[in-house]
Design a protein around this motif. Sequence first.
Motif: not given
Length: 154
Positions: A55-75
Motif C-alpha cells: 500500500d502507498y504510505d506517504a510517510e514511508a515514501a517521503k522517508g525513502h525519498a529523504a534517504n535517497l536525497s541524503v545519499l545524493t549529498q555524498y560524493s
Amino acid sequence: MRKFMTAALATAMILPAGLAVAGGPEDIAKARIGYYRLLGLEMDGLAAMAKGEIDYDAEAAKGHAANLSVLTQYSPKGLFAPGTSNADLPGQTRALPVIWENMAAMGEKGAAFRSAVAELAAVAGDGREALGPAVGKLGGTCKACHDDFRAKDY
Ligand code: HEC
C-alpha cells in the motif's frame, strides 16, 4: 618528542586493529557496493509502492525519498579510486574499467540520477499516482548508468 610519542601511542590504542588496513582497493570496492546497496534498498521500497505490491504510505515514501536525497549529498568520488575496477579485482566488483576511462560520462549519469531524486522527493508525499512516474524516471537513470558502467555479473 615525549608528548608526541604519548599522543601516537594513545591513538594507536583507540583505533581498532582492523582500521589499520582499511582504505585498500578491496575495502573501497566493498564500500562502493555498500553505497549502491543503500540506493537499492530505498528504491525497492518505493518501487513496491509504485507497482502496488504494498500500500502507498506517504510517510514511508517521503522517508525513502529523504534517504535517497541524503545519499545524493555524498560524493562518491573516493569510491572510484584507481585500481578498483573489475579488471583489478576480479570477482569482487562489477565496476567496469570504462568508468576510469570516461569519468565525465559517468558524472553525467550521476547528475541525471541526482536530479531525478530531487524530482521524486518533491512529489513522494503526493500519492501513488504522483509517485509512479517519478520512480519510473529515477529507475531509468539507475539503468542508464548500469548499462554503460556495470558488468552483468561479478
Ligand atoms: C552514475 C552511475 C550509477 C548510478 C546513477 C546508479 N548506479 Fe547502481 N551501480 C553502479 C556501479 C558502477 C555499480 C557496481 C559497483 C561495484 O560492483 O563496485 C552499481 C551497483 C549497484 C547495485 C549492486 C550492488 C551489489 O550488491 O552488487 C545496486 C543494487 C545498485 N547499483 C542500485 C542502484 C539504484 C537503485 C540506482 C538508482 C536509484 C543506481 N544504482 C544508480 C553505478 C550507478
